[in-house]
Design a protein around this motif. Structure first.
Motif, PDB file in Angstrom:
ATOM      1  N   ARG A 177      -1.861 -49.368  14.646  1.00 23.71           N
ATOM      2  CA  ARG A 177      -1.856 -48.294  13.648  1.00 23.71           C
ATOM      3  C   ARG A 177      -2.008 -46.928  14.313  1.00 23.71           C
ATOM      4  NH1 ARG A 177      -6.311 -48.052   8.831  1.00 23.71           N
ATOM      5  NH2 ARG A 177      -5.699 -46.084   7.912  1.00 23.71           N
ATOM      6  N   LYS A 178      -2.916 -46.854  15.305  1.00 27.87           N
ATOM      7  CA  LYS A 178      -3.130 -45.592  16.019  1.00 27.87           C
ATOM      8  C   LYS A 178      -1.895 -45.189  16.811  1.00 27.87           C
ATOM      9  CE  LYS A 178      -7.251 -46.989  17.672  1.00 27.87           C
ATOM     10  NZ  LYS A 178      -8.540 -46.929  18.390  1.00 27.87           N
ATOM     11  N   ARG A 179      -1.198 -46.180  17.365  1.00 29.53           N
ATOM     12  CA  ARG A 179       0.024 -45.918  18.122  1.00 29.53           C
ATOM     13  C   ARG A 179       1.108 -45.342  17.217  1.00 29.53           C
ATOM     14  NH1 ARG A 179      -0.350 -50.412  20.807  1.00 29.53           N
ATOM     15  NH2 ARG A 179       0.917 -51.625  19.380  1.00 29.53           N
ATOM     16  N   LYS A 180       1.212 -45.882  15.999  1.00 31.44           N
ATOM     17  CA  LYS A 180       2.204 -45.383  15.043  1.00 31.44           C
ATOM     18  C   LYS A 180       1.870 -43.987  14.556  1.00 31.44           C
ATOM     19  CE  LYS A 180       3.602 -49.949  13.591  1.00 31.44           C
ATOM     20  NZ  LYS A 180       3.349 -51.045  12.660  1.00 31.44           N
ATOM     21  N   LEU A 181       0.580 -43.677  14.455  1.00 32.62           N
ATOM     22  CA  LEU A 181       0.159 -42.339  14.031  1.00 32.62           C
ATOM     23  C   LEU A 181       0.466 -41.291  15.096  1.00 32.62           C
ATOM     24  CD1 LEU A 181      -3.277 -43.133  12.403  1.00 32.62           C
ATOM     25  CD2 LEU A 181      -1.233 -42.365  11.226  1.00 32.62           C
ATOM     26  N   ARG A 182       0.449 -41.693  16.371  1.00 28.73           N
ATOM     27  CA  ARG A 182       0.727 -40.766  17.469  1.00 28.73           C
ATOM     28  C   ARG A 182       2.145 -40.219  17.413  1.00 28.73           C
ATOM     29  NH1 ARG A 182      -2.124 -44.073  21.391  1.00 28.73           N
ATOM     30  NH2 ARG A 182      -0.177 -45.042  22.023  1.00 28.73           N
ATOM     31  N   ARG A 183       3.075 -41.039  16.916  1.00 32.55           N
ATOM     32  CA  ARG A 183       4.487 -40.659  16.921  1.00 32.55           C
ATOM     33  C   ARG A 183       4.807 -39.467  16.033  1.00 32.55           C
ATOM     34  NH1 ARG A 183       6.807 -46.442  17.242  1.00 32.55           N
ATOM     35  NH2 ARG A 183       6.339 -46.535  15.048  1.00 32.55           N
ATOM     36  N   GLY A 184       4.077 -39.294  14.944  1.00 33.11           N
ATOM     37  CA  GLY A 184       4.431 -38.232  14.010  1.00 33.11           C
ATOM     38  C   GLY A 184       5.618 -38.631  13.167  1.00 33.11           C
ATOM     39  N   GLY A 185       6.197 -37.688  12.450  1.00 34.32           N
ATOM     40  CA  GLY A 185       7.307 -38.028  11.574  1.00 34.32           C
ATOM     41  C   GLY A 185       8.314 -36.911  11.443  1.00 34.32           C
ATOM     42  N   MET A 186       9.445 -37.229  10.828  1.00 32.88           N
ATOM     43  CA  MET A 186      10.506 -36.261  10.569  1.00 32.88           C
ATOM     44  C   MET A 186      10.655 -36.095   9.058  1.00 32.88           C
ATOM     45  SD  MET A 186      12.021 -35.321  13.415  1.00 32.88           S
ATOM     46  CE  MET A 186      12.173 -35.835  15.092  1.00 32.88           C
ATOM     47  N   LEU A 187      10.870 -34.870   8.636  1.00 36.33           N
ATOM     48  CA  LEU A 187      11.056 -34.605   7.211  1.00 36.33           C
ATOM     49  C   LEU A 187      12.475 -34.951   6.779  1.00 36.33           C
ATOM     50  CD1 LEU A 187       9.398 -31.187   6.357  1.00 36.33           C
ATOM     51  CD2 LEU A 187       8.708 -33.421   5.621  1.00 36.33           C
ATOM     52  N   PRO A 188      12.664 -35.342   5.518  1.00 32.42           N
ATOM     53  CA  PRO A 188      14.009 -35.533   4.989  1.00 32.42           C
ATOM     54  C   PRO A 188      14.775 -34.210   4.935  1.00 32.42           C
ATOM     55  CG  PRO A 188      12.373 -36.502   3.527  1.00 32.42           C
ATOM     56  CD  PRO A 188      11.638 -35.737   4.572  1.00 32.42           C
ATOM     57  N   LYS A 189      16.082 -34.296   4.891  1.00 35.31           N
ATOM     58  CA  LYS A 189      16.937 -33.106   4.943  1.00 35.31           C
ATOM     59  C   LYS A 189      16.645 -32.126   3.811  1.00 35.31           C
ATOM     60  CE  LYS A 189      21.654 -32.313   6.427  1.00 35.31           C
ATOM     61  NZ  LYS A 189      23.000 -32.871   6.531  1.00 35.31           N
ATOM     62  N   ALA A 190      16.400 -32.643   2.618  1.00 37.02           N
ATOM     63  CA  ALA A 190      16.161 -31.790   1.447  1.00 37.02           C
ATOM     64  C   ALA A 190      14.904 -30.939   1.624  1.00 37.02           C
ATOM     65  CB  ALA A 190      16.046 -32.636   0.193  1.00 37.02           C
ATOM     66  N   GLN A 191      13.845 -31.526   2.142  1.00 40.84           N
ATOM     67  CA  GLN A 191      12.598 -30.787   2.332  1.00 40.84           C
ATOM     68  C   GLN A 191      12.643 -29.895   3.562  1.00 40.84           C
ATOM     69  OE1 GLN A 191       9.732 -33.934   2.479  1.00 40.84           O
ATOM     70  NE2 GLN A 191       9.395 -33.895   0.277  1.00 40.84           N
ATOM     71  N   SER A 192      13.394 -30.291   4.583  1.00 42.19           N
ATOM     72  CA  SER A 192      13.420 -29.517   5.822  1.00 42.19           C
ATOM     73  C   SER A 192      14.031 -28.135   5.607  1.00 42.19           C
ATOM     74  CB  SER A 192      14.167 -30.266   6.918  1.00 42.19           C
ATOM     75  OG  SER A 192      15.491 -30.484   6.552  1.00 42.19           O
ATOM     76  N   LYS A 193      14.958 -28.023   4.667  1.00 42.81           N
ATOM     77  CA  LYS A 193      15.561 -26.718   4.373  1.00 42.81           C
ATOM     78  C   LYS A 193      14.502 -25.747   3.850  1.00 42.81           C
ATOM     79  CE  LYS A 193      19.329 -24.599   1.808  1.00 42.81           C
ATOM     80  NZ  LYS A 193      20.339 -24.762   0.766  1.00 42.81           N
ATOM     81  N   THR A 194      13.624 -26.243   2.968  1.00 41.33           N
ATOM     82  CA  THR A 194      12.548 -25.418   2.412  1.00 41.33           C
ATOM     83  C   THR A 194      11.570 -24.991   3.500  1.00 41.33           C
ATOM     84  OG1 THR A 194      12.720 -26.751   0.420  1.00 41.33           O
ATOM     85  CG2 THR A 194      10.791 -25.329   0.604  1.00 41.33           C
ATOM     86  N   ILE A 195      11.179 -25.928   4.347  1.00 43.74           N
ATOM     87  CA  ILE A 195      10.207 -25.646   5.408  1.00 43.74           C
ATOM     88  C   ILE A 195      10.774 -24.651   6.412  1.00 43.74           C
ATOM     89  CG2 ILE A 195       8.880 -26.656   7.302  1.00 43.74           C
ATOM     90  CD1 ILE A 195       7.782 -27.347   4.545  1.00 43.74           C
ATOM     91  N   LYS A 196      12.043 -24.802   6.750  1.00 42.36           N
ATOM     92  CA  LYS A 196      12.670 -23.852   7.700  1.00 42.36           C
ATOM     93  C   LYS A 196      12.653 -22.442   7.151  1.00 42.36           C
ATOM     94  CE  LYS A 196      15.869 -27.057   9.877  1.00 42.36           C
ATOM     95  NZ  LYS A 196      17.257 -27.425  10.000  1.00 42.36           N
ATOM     96  N   SER A 197      12.885 -22.292   5.861  1.00 44.00           N
ATOM     97  CA  SER A 197      12.860 -20.960   5.265  1.00 44.00           C
ATOM     98  C   SER A 197      11.453 -20.387   5.258  1.00 44.00           C
ATOM     99  CB  SER A 197      13.428 -20.988   3.844  1.00 44.00           C
ATOM    100  OG  SER A 197      12.563 -21.674   2.976  1.00 44.00           O
ATOM    101  N   MET A 198      10.433 -21.248   5.123  1.00 46.06           N
ATOM    102  CA  MET A 198       9.051 -20.805   5.156  1.00 46.06           C
ATOM    103  C   MET A 198       8.640 -20.340   6.561  1.00 46.06           C
ATOM    104  SD  MET A 198       7.445 -23.799   2.809  1.00 46.06           S
ATOM    105  CE  MET A 198       5.753 -23.281   2.710  1.00 46.06           C
ATOM    106  N   ILE A 199       9.137 -21.053   7.575  1.00 49.00           N
ATOM    107  CA  ILE A 199       8.766 -20.723   8.960  1.00 49.00           C
ATOM    108  C   ILE A 199       9.504 -19.476   9.455  1.00 49.00           C
ATOM    109  CG2 ILE A 199       8.873 -21.561  11.347  1.00 49.00           C
ATOM    110  CD1 ILE A 199       8.509 -24.373  10.239  1.00 49.00           C
ATOM    111  N   ASN A 200      10.792 -19.388   9.161  1.00 47.50           N
ATOM    112  CA  ASN A 200      11.611 -18.321   9.723  1.00 47.50           C
ATOM    113  C   ASN A 200      11.721 -17.085   8.848  1.00 47.50           C
ATOM    114  OD1 ASN A 200      12.189 -19.972  11.913  1.00 47.50           O
ATOM    115  ND2 ASN A 200      13.857 -20.949  10.826  1.00 47.50           N
ATOM    116  N   ALA A 201      10.948 -17.015   7.775  1.00 49.47           N
ATOM    117  CA  ALA A 201      11.080 -15.905   6.829  1.00 49.47           C
ATOM    118  C   ALA A 201      10.765 -14.566   7.456  1.00 49.47           C
ATOM    119  CB  ALA A 201      10.171 -16.127   5.644  1.00 49.47           C
TER     120      ALA A 201
END
Length: 64
Positions: free
Chosen positions: A40-64
């Motif tokens: 479980r700890k090994r899987k938590l280390r990997r992190g995750g990727m956001l889906p395409k729909a949400q990543s567009k929103t996050i990119k606009s928040m970061i690069n605003a």
């Protein structure tokens, strides 16, 4: 009209990769690590990727 500000919380939590995907760290890594299994700890280390729909929103928040 004033400039749009970047979202401070989003800057700390998300990172955009070279290919344009949005990475994030998984939850449940703070404490009580001795009670969690090694797999479980090994899987938590990997992190995750956001889906395409949400990543567009996050990119606009970061690069605003």
């Amino acid at each position: 009209m004033p400039k749009q500000k970047s979202h401070s919380g989003a800057k700390k939590r998300f990172k955009v990769t070279a290919t344009g995907k949005v990475m994030f760290n998984k939850a449940d890594r703070g404490h009580f690590m001795t009670e969690k299994s090694q797999a479980r700890k090994r899987k938590l280390r990997r992190g995750g990727m956001l889906p395409k729909a949400q990543s567009k929103t996050i990119k606009s928040m970061i690069n605003a």
